[in-house]
Design a protein around this motif. Sequence first.
Motif, PDB file in Angstrom:
ATOM      1  N   GLU A 130       0.803  -1.231   0.000  1.00  0.00           N
ATOM      2  CA  GLU A 130       0.000   0.000   0.000  1.00  0.00           C
ATOM      3  C   GLU A 130       0.834   1.279   0.000  1.00  0.00           C
ATOM      4  N   GLN A 131       1.987   1.241   0.708  1.00  0.00           N
ATOM      5  CA  GLN A 131       2.777   2.463   0.855  1.00  0.00           C
ATOM      6  C   GLN A 131       4.049   2.387   0.008  1.00  0.00           C
ATOM      7  N   ALA A 132       4.024   1.542  -1.033  1.00  0.00           N
ATOM      8  CA  ALA A 132       5.244   1.192  -1.798  1.00  0.00           C
ATOM      9  C   ALA A 132       6.254   2.317  -1.972  1.00  0.00           C
ATOM     10  N   LYS A 133       5.794   3.523  -2.379  1.00  0.00           N
ATOM     11  CA  LYS A 133       6.745   4.594  -2.736  1.00  0.00           C
ATOM     12  C   LYS A 133       7.199   5.439  -1.543  1.00  0.00           C
ATOM     13  N   LYS A 134       6.582   5.198  -0.386  1.00  0.00           N
ATOM     14  CA  LYS A 134       6.928   6.046   0.768  1.00  0.00           C
ATOM     15  C   LYS A 134       8.124   5.486   1.523  1.00  0.00           C
ATOM     16  N   MET A 135       8.806   6.375   2.272  1.00  0.00           N
ATOM     17  CA  MET A 135       9.950   5.929   3.064  1.00  0.00           C
ATOM     18  C   MET A 135       9.447   5.305   4.369  1.00  0.00           C
ATOM     19  N   VAL A 136      10.017   4.145   4.680  1.00  0.00           N
ATOM     20  CA  VAL A 136       9.567   3.386   5.856  1.00  0.00           C
ATOM     21  C   VAL A 136       9.742   4.195   7.150  1.00  0.00           C
ATOM     22  N   SER A 137      10.918   4.829   7.285  1.00  0.00           N
ATOM     23  CA  SER A 137      11.271   5.433   8.581  1.00  0.00           C
ATOM     24  C   SER A 137      10.473   6.703   8.916  1.00  0.00           C
ATOM     25  N   LYS A 138       9.843   7.303   7.880  1.00  0.00           N
ATOM     26  CA  LYS A 138       9.291   8.651   8.108  1.00  0.00           C
ATOM     27  C   LYS A 138       8.061   8.716   9.008  1.00  0.00           C
ATOM     28  N   LYS A 139       7.103   7.798   8.788  1.00  0.00           N
ATOM     29  CA  LYS A 139       5.861   7.953   9.547  1.00  0.00           C
ATOM     30  C   LYS A 139       5.428   6.618  10.147  1.00  0.00           C
ATOM     31  N   SER A 140       5.099   6.652  11.429  1.00  0.00           N
ATOM     32  CA  SER A 140       4.700   5.419  12.108  1.00  0.00           C
ATOM     33  C   SER A 140       3.294   4.988  11.697  1.00  0.00           C
ATOM     34  N   GLN A 171      17.694   1.163   6.167  1.00  0.00           N
ATOM     35  CA  GLN A 171      18.273   2.510   6.057  1.00  0.00           C
ATOM     36  C   GLN A 171      17.181   3.573   6.096  1.00  0.00           C
ATOM     37  N   GLU A 172      17.591   4.792   6.465  1.00  0.00           N
ATOM     38  CA  GLU A 172      16.630   5.885   6.629  1.00  0.00           C
ATOM     39  C   GLU A 172      15.827   6.143   5.346  1.00  0.00           C
ATOM     40  N   GLU A 173      16.481   6.009   4.170  1.00  0.00           N
ATOM     41  CA  GLU A 173      15.765   6.375   2.926  1.00  0.00           C
ATOM     42  C   GLU A 173      15.121   5.172   2.230  1.00  0.00           C
ATOM     43  N   THR A 174      15.192   3.998   2.837  1.00  0.00           N
ATOM     44  CA  THR A 174      14.568   2.802   2.224  1.00  0.00           C
ATOM     45  C   THR A 174      13.062   2.994   2.068  1.00  0.00           C
ATOM     46  N   LYS A 175      12.568   2.613   0.872  1.00  0.00           N
ATOM     47  CA  LYS A 175      11.117   2.703   0.639  1.00  0.00           C
ATOM     48  C   LYS A 175      10.457   1.368   1.013  1.00  0.00           C
ATOM     49  N   TRP A 176       9.151   1.449   1.312  1.00  0.00           N
ATOM     50  CA  TRP A 176       8.409   0.238   1.686  1.00  0.00           C
ATOM     51  C   TRP A 176       8.564  -0.868   0.643  1.00  0.00           C
ATOM     52  N   ALA A 177       8.508  -0.480  -0.628  1.00  0.00           N
ATOM     53  CA  ALA A 177       8.562  -1.474  -1.712  1.00  0.00           C
ATOM     54  C   ALA A 177       9.864  -2.280  -1.684  1.00  0.00           C
ATOM     55  N   ASP A 178      10.932  -1.654  -1.168  1.00  0.00           N
ATOM     56  CA  ASP A 178      12.244  -2.296  -1.210  1.00  0.00           C
ATOM     57  C   ASP A 178      12.559  -3.173   0.004  1.00  0.00           C
ATOM     58  N   LEU A 179      11.614  -3.308   0.906  1.00  0.00           N
ATOM     59  CA  LEU A 179      11.885  -4.120   2.101  1.00  0.00           C
ATOM     60  C   LEU A 179      12.023  -5.596   1.744  1.00  0.00           C
ATOM     61  N   SER A 180      13.090  -6.219   2.265  1.00  0.00           N
ATOM     62  CA  SER A 180      13.258  -7.661   2.040  1.00  0.00           C
ATOM     63  C   SER A 180      12.482  -8.429   3.109  1.00  0.00           C
ATOM     64  N   LYS A 181      12.336  -9.723   2.879  1.00  0.00           N
ATOM     65  CA  LYS A 181      11.634 -10.589   3.825  1.00  0.00           C
ATOM     66  C   LYS A 181      12.346 -10.541   5.191  1.00  0.00           C
ATOM     67  N   VAL A 182      13.668 -10.587   5.135  1.00  0.00           N
ATOM     68  CA  VAL A 182      14.471 -10.579   6.367  1.00  0.00           C
ATOM     69  C   VAL A 182      14.249  -9.279   7.149  1.00  0.00           C
ATOM     70  N   GLN A 183      14.191  -8.155   6.400  1.00  0.00           N
ATOM     71  CA  GLN A 183      13.985  -6.863   7.069  1.00  0.00           C
ATOM     72  C   GLN A 183      12.595  -6.778   7.711  1.00  0.00           C
ATOM     73  N   ILE A 184      11.606  -7.303   7.017  1.00  0.00           N
ATOM     74  CA  ILE A 184      10.241  -7.277   7.567  1.00  0.00           C
ATOM     75  C   ILE A 184      10.183  -8.088   8.860  1.00  0.00           C
ATOM     76  N   GLN A 185      10.869  -9.234   8.825  1.00  0.00           N
ATOM     77  CA  GLN A 185      10.895 -10.075  10.018  1.00  0.00           C
ATOM     78  C   GLN A 185      11.619  -9.371  11.164  1.00  0.00           C
ATOM     79  N   ALA A 186      12.738  -8.743  10.832  1.00  0.00           N
ATOM     80  CA  ALA A 186      13.519  -8.030  11.854  1.00  0.00           C
ATOM     81  C   ALA A 186      12.688  -6.907  12.477  1.00  0.00           C
TER      82      ALA A 186
END
Length: 402
Positions: free
Chosen positions: A280-290, A309-324
């Motif tokens: 849903e938030q593919a283009k947005k940066m993960v870290s910016k808004k809770s 990373q601070e500028e990583t977008k939601w779309a770019d999250l790996s499975k490992v990162q989501i789990q972490a």
Amino acid sequence: MNSNFDILIIGGGAAGFFTAINIVEKNPKCKVAILERGSEVLSKVRVSGGGRCNVTHACFEPNELVKFYPRGEKELRGPFHQFCSGDTVEWFNNHGVELKMEADGRMFPVSNSSQTIIDCFLQATQKLGITVLTGQSVQSIFKKDNLWKIETQNENYITEKLILATGSNPKIWEMLQTFGHAIVNPVPSLFTFNIKDARIKELPGVSAQVSIKVKDSKLTSTGPLLITHWGMSGPAILKLSAWGARILSEKKYQFTIFVNWLNDSDSEEIEQQLKKLKQEQAKKMVSKKSPFDLTNRLWESLVLASNIQEETKWADLSKVQIQALSNQLTKGIFQVNGKSTFKEEFVTAGGIDLKEINFKTMGSKLHENLYFAGEIVNIDAITGGFNFQNAWTSGFILANAV
């Protein structure tokens, strides 16, 4: 020289005063004195509740009220059926002090000043002719032909009935041991956790609704957590410290906690939500808004701790990162290294073994005409006015008994 009293109360704190006033109101001919070792009485009342005096808690059902006492839950059930928080409110009302309730259930004088409670007690003792003696540090207690003899550094007292309301006073506990009473070794209760951790270092003042578990124990707690310069505080932590007073003392205050920042959500549920956000938030940066009920600063800190990373977008999250990230949110591991006293609310778990007390009278089962009120016994509560309620209830029952 000897001073004789019908009843002598050692300890000029909340329990001592409340007991004395109730005794003389029921029996005006009774000659009662309060001995206080310090230069002033009611000093703990003065500083309690940030100087406002948290008189009691708006929990009016005895069987519910007992659940706030890590030590004393079973024993207080009978006493609370005789004198509960509602009776406290009425008692103070009858003595010219109106109480008000705050959103969290704590009750304070309407004046917002602990001085109101102190004045109420001092005026009552004056009116009733109760002798209040300060600077009287008890050196010894003897029992002689049904009378108690008390020696202070400059005076001897003789009394028929002796009431101890000395709180957590090791010297008095030692004297009681010579009379055969067992003392449960005191340990601190109500303390905050010292935690040095990069995730919370920059976040003092941030709070969240959490659930916490202490590793390798059955200790759990839920409620508001507050991040401080030293680590973690707030009701959830204080509750844990009270229920875990003995266990955490045995661990020498070195232990691991799991923090679920999302209260009771489990990690799989959160993982699913994060996968949905990835779409849903593919283009947005993960870290910016809770996306959860967390402050943005805390969210950002947990995102970075998940190797995102601070500028990583939601779309770019790996499975490992989501789990972490899911693990950081629901199973954050923090090392506790020591404790700090919570404000000036110093409470200890420990005191006279509850098996040696008759809770219908607050009298000693080992010695006639010896009674206990307040924190001298092995009863303590979480923060919120409950320790005072124990003082009022024990004082009231004792006054009826003597």
